[in-house]
Each structure stands twice: as structure tokens, then as C-alpha cells.
Design a protein around this motif. Sequence first.
Motif, PDB file in Angstrom:
ATOM      1  N   LYS A   1      10.890  -0.702  -1.662  1.00  0.00           N
ATOM      2  CA  LYS A   1      12.071  -1.198  -0.939  1.00  0.00           C
ATOM      3  C   LYS A   1      11.954  -0.959   0.566  1.00  0.00           C
ATOM      4  O   LYS A   1      12.467  -1.743   1.368  1.00  0.00           O
TER       5      LYS A   1
ATOM      6  N   TRP B   1       6.855  -0.581 -13.851  1.00  0.00           N
ATOM      7  CA  TRP B   1       8.265  -0.741 -13.496  1.00  0.00           C
ATOM      8  C   TRP B   1       8.724   0.286 -12.457  1.00  0.00           C
ATOM      9  O   TRP B   1       9.782   0.157 -11.887  1.00  0.00           O
TER      10      TRP B   1
ATOM     11  N   PRO C   1       9.011   4.025  -6.408  1.00  0.00           N
ATOM     12  CA  PRO C   1      10.219   3.182  -6.467  1.00  0.00           C
ATOM     13  C   PRO C   1      10.832   2.941  -5.079  1.00  0.00           C
ATOM     14  O   PRO C   1      11.294   1.824  -4.798  1.00  0.00           O
TER      15      PRO C   1
ATOM     16  N   THR D   1       8.022  -0.805  -7.356  1.00  0.00           N
ATOM     17  CA  THR D   1       8.920  -1.956  -7.187  1.00  0.00           C
ATOM     18  C   THR D   1       8.401  -2.975  -6.186  1.00  0.00           C
ATOM     19  O   THR D   1       9.028  -4.011  -5.974  1.00  0.00           O
TER      20      THR D   1
END
Lengths: 424, 190
Positions: A388, A323, A384, A326
Motif C-alpha cells: 500500500k 495474500w 501487507p 498486497t
Amino acid sequence: MAGLHKSEIENPVLNWIDTRLPVITMMQKEYGVFPTPRNFNYLWNFGALAMVVLMIMIASGILLAMHYTPEKTMAFDSVEAIMRDVNFGWLLRYGHANGASMFFIVVYIHIFRGLYYGSYKAPRELLWMLGVVIMLLMMATAFMGYVLPWGQMSFWGATVITNLFSAFPLVGEHIVTWLWGGFSVDNPTLNRFFALHYLLPFVLIGVIFLHVAALHITGSNNPLGIDPKGPQDTLPFHPYYTIKDSVGICVFLIVYAAVVFFAPNLFGEPDNYIPANPLATPAEIVPEWYFLPFYAILRSVPDKLGGVLMMFGSIIVLFVLPWLDTSPVRSARFRPVYRVFFWLQLLACIVLGMVGAHRPEGIWVILGRVSTAWYFLHFLVILPLLGKLERPLPLPESISRAVLRGGGGGPLPGGATAKPMEKV
Amino acid sequence: MSVTAHAPGHASGHEPGHDAGKRDFLKLVAAAGAAVGVGAIVWPMIDSMNPSADVLALGSVEVDLAPVPVGQAITVVWRGKPMFIRHRSPEEIKAAQDVKLSQLTDPQTDAERVKAGHEQWLVVIGICTHLGCIPLGNKPTDPRGEYGGWFCPCHGSQYDTSGRVRHGPAPLNLALAPYEFTSDTKIKIG
């Protein structure tokens, strides 16, 4: 649910068994015709290799237990008797001790393969988490096994590691006393470590069974990280991957045998050939090499509880990795930026290992702190964000497209491309 | 296996027999190689359960017979087993020698069971040949059975003064162990 299985096995005896307990059909399905991505590289050998090492460890371990005495005045001597008096005892012990190192080499490669190719991503999160449980169990088993010879390193390793729990406020001291079964590492500690060292491998088998069961639900990941879209993307597990695994096993056994026969004490500490002395700590106390990175993290934090938490945290963070990352793209082949960070993270782990092997002085302190910070930064911040910010390369349409377009040029000769389609 | 037969090597246009022969050969070589490898690692594992060097080192014991008076017996341990050493009286020796072989379950003369010139010493393994109990008869207070040797309390086997089975379920005489006299009053067993 109840009812006999309609077996297609021709042999009447096997058919009779298979009708009542369809294990043969199951093996056929899971290891015979099991559709496996056709583009595995040799990094996909390491699961099978880990299985082979576990079998060797259990077989040699059971035989060693027949000659070993878990009693503080006799443990060291019984290990020496294994080395000198028991037929092939030297082979069993060196095979078992180095087998532990081999097990960690194999499993660490297996883990980094998963990290590189994004094997922990959906839908394989649970598969990955079971893998982390396996690693934790392995660590506990290896640590307790290292205590059994009752040499200086055994004794002081046990003292230091169990004392980690004393860092916890209020309950720490009680936990340590409970772990020891006394007020220092002593005979009760040795006895329970032996019992648990014998038990945990079988727990390990249980978790590995779940790990493999989960793998056979999701199917294997592959170097491209894209899902097989049809029979043209897969091969039956047998004979293609049974043979490929066999090649890897042969190479592995050569390396393993080379260590056992020519450098059996390569991974060992000479101080462990001195019987345990509760009144004198050895000058240089280091854990086994496979714990060095974690040991380095522990020492890098200038706070007792903080160091312990960071050390445990370095493994706990792996549980939530699916998790934290990403990016929907699995394989680092199509993630040019992640690829760089992957190698940096591997470098950080190696540096941590080196830091753990040196006295915490001068440059090693700084290196240890930088690498520790980087290790957590990678998982908690970089991954994380990267999902993006990074722009992945275009993914191939399918495994077979990518494979057949690549080296060799044109379709493979003969039935290699066509046959599997007909089979499935 | 059936999958192997359909493997890419088996392309049309080749003589099937020729190709199948090569494939069988490869399979045989691979299987034989694996069998040798497995055997080479399994043997050390099996052998590790055989007696180790320190156990074998206990394979012989020396016994001083001088303190054993006539008619008495002692028990010594050899390889974890009780050894009966009995100082027989002349009457006991005679009784043992006079028995007809036809009366014995496991025919053996007394001379075959003792060392010539040391007939007064009987050295046998003190384990009943029926099911492994230790017969009574070494202590003066023990029952020695009708034949004056040993009596097994488990199932009633009886042995004579030469340690031969005379009655009961035991099929064989008390076993002999290799020993030699190192002097007139000392023996080395094993």
C-alpha cells in the motif's frame, strides 16, 4: 472426449502410438514449442536442477536400499558395509547424502528466486502452495533419511524431532508414542522411517507433477514479472531453454561432483560415525544444515509449545504469502523498497542458520530472537503494508521492448528476433 | 529438431552446407559428451549390484574329509550352493569308469571328474542341471536312482556314481567346482 488423436508425427510407428496415446504431441507442446518468456536469467535453471537432483536421489536411493538393513543392530554396520564392501557403495552413499544437501541448496535458491521476482502472485498462488508442500515433503524425507544410518546424530536427531510433538497439550505424549511405535526411538521407529523414506519421494513426484502441470497452465514468471503479451515476448522452450538448462546442469554437476569426490563429509557430523547409543546424548547436537534456521527459531522462543508453533508457523506462513503481499507488482526490480526488505529477509534467514549452528549463549540468543522476530515481521507486517505504501517504478510495456532496449543496442542480428514470431 | 534448423545461426547469405556441417558437429560432440557422462555414472550404479567384497570373501571353503566313511556323502555350502562330497566305494568307482561314453547324454570320463590319485572322492555341485532342484542321494535313506548316484525328485533326472546324468530331462552332468587337495584328507573348494 473419446476418439483418436490426429497425430502429425511422420514416423509411422511413433504416429501409431501418438494416435492412440498422444504423449509425443504432448511433449512437443509442453517442452518443444512451449512458449516461454524470452528473458529468463540463470535463476530460472533451478527448477530443472531440482528435477535432476531428485532423479539422482531416487536412482542412488533405490540402489542403496538393496544393501541397507533397517534393523537397529545391523543398520549402522550395513551402512559401513556399503562404504567398504559394496562396489562403488561409497559413491552411492556419498552421492546420496550430499545429494540431499544439494537438493536443499537448489530448492532454497529456487524459493528465494520466487520471492524476489514475485512468482507466488496471482495467478501462480496454487503453483507456489504446491511448492511449499514439496518443501515440506522434502524436509520429512530428508529427516527420515538422516535417521537410517543409525549413528549418534541419527538417533538423537530422531529423538529430538519426534519429541517436538510432545509439546502439544493432552495428545502430545500419545502422538510421540505413536510415532515411535514404542516408548523411545527404537527398532520400530527405524523400520517405519525406512518405509516412509522410500515412499515419500514417490509422493514427491506426484506433487511435482501437479506443480509442473500448474506451471504449464499459468506459464512461467520472468525477471520482469510482466506477462508475455504475444509471440514476440516468448521463445520456444526447445532449443533455447533446453540448452540454457543444460549449461546450468553442467555447472551444477561440477559443484556436486567436487563435493562428493573431494569433501564428502563437508555437510556431515562426525558424531554420526559413532553407532547409536540410547544411553548417551552427544555433547553437540545439531540438525543437518538445511534445518538450522528452523532449529534456531525453535530455540529462540523461551516456551516449549510456543517454539514448536513458531517453527511450524515459519513454513505455514509461506502458504498464505500470496495474500500477505498486497503489491500487484511482481518483480523486485520495480519495487525499490521491497528489494531492500528482500535482502534483509534473506540476511535474517542466513543469520538464523548461523544461530542454529551455535550454542544458545550470549550474542547468539539475542541474534536468534531478533532474526526470528524479523522473519515473521517481514511476512506478517511489512509485506501487507508495503503493497500500500510503496511506489513501484514504471513497468516496461512488454518483455521484448525491455529486452531489446537493454544491453547490446538495437535489434539482435539475424533471425533471432524475427524467427520466433514466424514460428508460433 | 526442426526448430534447431531455424535457429538464428542459420541466417541467409551463408553457405547452408557449411553452416549445417558445423551444427551437426556441435550436436555430435554434445551428444557424445552426454553419452560418456551418463555411461560414467550408470556403470557404478550397475556394478553396485554385482557381488560385494564381503560376498566374494566367502568364495572358498575348506573341508575335512577324514570323518566321511566309505559309501557316505556330505553336503557343504560353497557360495550359497550345496556341494556334494561323496566317498565312493571301489565298486562305485569301477561302475563309473566302466560306462561307455556312447551311453552318456553329456559324455565325460570319470577320470575327468575326479582328481588323479583321489578317485574315491567325488566333489560336485549338488544342483540338478534341469531346473535347479537339489537331487536326493546324499543320505543313506535317500533314493539314489537306477544308477546308484543321485535322483532328482522334481522331474526324475538320475545321475550315476560319477554325477553324470543318465536319465531324465537334465541336459548336463552335475557341475564341477574348482577344488584342490591341501592334504590327503583336506580339500579347499574355490
